[in-house]
Motif scaffolding. Structure first.
Motif, mmCIF file in Angstrom:
data_model
loop_
_atom_site.group_PDB
_atom_site.id
_atom_site.type_symbol
_atom_site.label_atom_id
_atom_site.label_comp_id
_atom_site.label_asym_id
_atom_site.label_seq_id
_atom_site.Cartn_x
_atom_site.Cartn_y
_atom_site.Cartn_z
ATOM 1 N N ASN A 16 0.866 -1.185 0.000
ATOM 2 C CA ASN A 16 0.000 0.000 0.000
ATOM 3 C C ASN A 16 0.907 1.241 0.000
ATOM 4 O O ASN A 16 1.147 1.856 1.032
ATOM 5 C CB ASN A 16 -0.912 -0.003 1.231
ATOM 6 N N ILE A 17 1.416 1.605 -1.165
ATOM 7 C CA ILE A 17 2.448 2.648 -1.222
ATOM 8 C C ILE A 17 2.145 3.649 -2.338
ATOM 9 O O ILE A 17 1.456 3.348 -3.309
ATOM 10 C CB ILE A 17 3.851 2.032 -1.457
ATOM 11 N N ASP A 18 2.691 4.836 -2.158
ATOM 12 C CA ASP A 18 2.665 5.853 -3.219
ATOM 13 C C ASP A 18 3.937 6.681 -3.095
ATOM 14 O O ASP A 18 4.801 6.401 -2.248
ATOM 15 C CB ASP A 18 1.400 6.724 -3.141
ATOM 16 N N ALA A 19 4.059 7.714 -3.921
ATOM 17 C CA ALA A 19 5.293 8.496 -3.959
ATOM 18 C C ALA A 19 5.581 9.187 -2.630
ATOM 19 O O ALA A 19 6.737 9.462 -2.306
ATOM 20 C CB ALA A 19 5.209 9.531 -5.079
ATOM 21 N N SER A 20 4.561 9.456 -1.855
ATOM 22 C CA SER A 20 4.757 10.219 -0.617
ATOM 23 C C SER A 20 5.046 9.354 0.609
ATOM 24 O O SER A 20 5.628 9.830 1.585
ATOM 25 C CB SER A 20 3.513 11.085 -0.333
ATOM 26 N N ASN A 21 4.646 8.082 0.578
ATOM 27 C CA ASN A 21 4.779 7.282 1.805
ATOM 28 C C ASN A 21 5.596 6.003 1.647
ATOM 29 O O ASN A 21 5.764 5.254 2.602
ATOM 30 C CB ASN A 21 3.391 6.914 2.338
ATOM 31 N N TYR A 22 6.095 5.696 0.436
ATOM 32 C CA TYR A 22 6.677 4.372 0.209
ATOM 33 C C TYR A 22 7.915 4.118 1.071
ATOM 34 O O TYR A 22 8.118 2.998 1.559
ATOM 35 C CB TYR A 22 6.985 4.166 -1.284
ATOM 36 N N GLU A 23 8.750 5.124 1.281
ATOM 37 C CA GLU A 23 9.958 4.913 2.091
ATOM 38 C C GLU A 23 9.589 4.594 3.540
ATOM 39 O O GLU A 23 10.144 3.670 4.148
ATOM 40 C CB GLU A 23 10.854 6.151 2.030
ATOM 41 N N LYS A 24 8.652 5.353 4.088
ATOM 42 C CA LYS A 24 8.229 5.129 5.478
ATOM 43 C C LYS A 24 7.540 3.772 5.625
ATOM 44 O O LYS A 24 7.817 3.024 6.582
ATOM 45 C CB LYS A 24 7.279 6.253 5.898
ATOM 46 N N ASN A 25 6.662 3.426 4.686
ATOM 47 C CA ASN A 25 5.938 2.149 4.769
ATOM 48 C C ASN A 25 6.870 0.950 4.600
ATOM 49 O O ASN A 25 6.748 -0.045 5.306
ATOM 50 C CB ASN A 25 4.835 2.104 3.713
ATOM 51 N N LEU A 26 7.804 1.045 3.668
ATOM 52 C CA LEU A 26 8.716 -0.074 3.444
ATOM 53 C C LEU A 26 9.655 -0.279 4.635
ATOM 54 O O LEU A 26 10.000 -1.405 4.985
ATOM 55 C CB LEU A 26 9.519 0.149 2.165
#
Length: 202
Positions: free
Chosen positions: A86-96
């Motif tokens: 569940n990722i997009d350009a704004s949250n992918y680093e934090k989520n991963l």
């Protein structure tokens, strides 16, 4: 007049009956004692007590970890797949980063492979939004670790175009120490593998 002697066989029969009766009674007493001790131990292992402010004792019911395992495992898998997909350009680093806390090197290797393949660069370049629609996990419990298979349905929003995919993944779950907030369920995903990915619709 002389007292007649009793028949020796009758005396032996009586003695044998008395001995058998004493032995059987002793065995029954031992069995009852063992059952009572086992029952008391079981009750004690499933309960605890707390002292109230007024000095009274409050019995507390403890739920074993095995009874909670399935709920914890399903929640752990749901949390991982939400963070990882569940990722997009704004949250992918934090989520991963959060997802990597929930798995071992097999998850990290998959992340590095996706990164090398340019998956996250395309996410940034085209402002893609990858949203998880549903997560369905099946778990088989085993000794020391449990295996799982998860079906994730997610969509990739490309602006005017929305593609829906179904991903099937598998792996194992092993218990570890809880580490809040990084790993609240005390489980670790190992041998993680993406088995199949297919497009459902556009």
């Amino acid at each position: 007049m002389k007292t007649p002697y009793q028949n020796i066989y009758n005396v032996l029969k009586i003695n044998r009956f008395i001995v058998f009766t004493v032995v059987i009674c002793g065995m029954l007493c031992n069995i009852f004692s063992l059952w009572t001790a086992f029952s008391t131990s079981e009750k004690a292992s499933n309960s605890a007590f707390a002292v109230n402010t007024d000095g009274s004792i409050i019995p507390l019911k403890l739920v074993t970890q095995k009874e909670n395992f399935m709920v914890e495992a399903l929640a752990h898998l749901s949390l991982f797949h939400q963070y990882f997909y569940n990722i997009d350009a704004s949250n992918y680093e934090k989520n991963l980063e959060k997802a990597l806390w929930l798995g071992n090197s097999s998850v990290d290797n998959l992340y590095r492979q996706k990164k090398a393949d340019g998956v996250y660069n395309r996410l940034l370049q085209y402002s893609l939004v990858q949203k998880v629609i549903s997560i369905d996990s099946k778990i088989e419990e085993g000794e020391g670790n449990s295996t799982f298979k998860t079906k994730v349905v997610f969509e990739i929003n490309r602006g005017a175009i929305v593609d829906i995919y179904e991903l099937v993944s598998s792996g194992k779950l092993i218990p570890v120490d809880r580490q809040f907030p990084h790993n609240p369920h005390g489980l670790l995903i190992t041998d993680y593998f993406e088995n199949s990915l297919r497009k459902i619709s556009e």
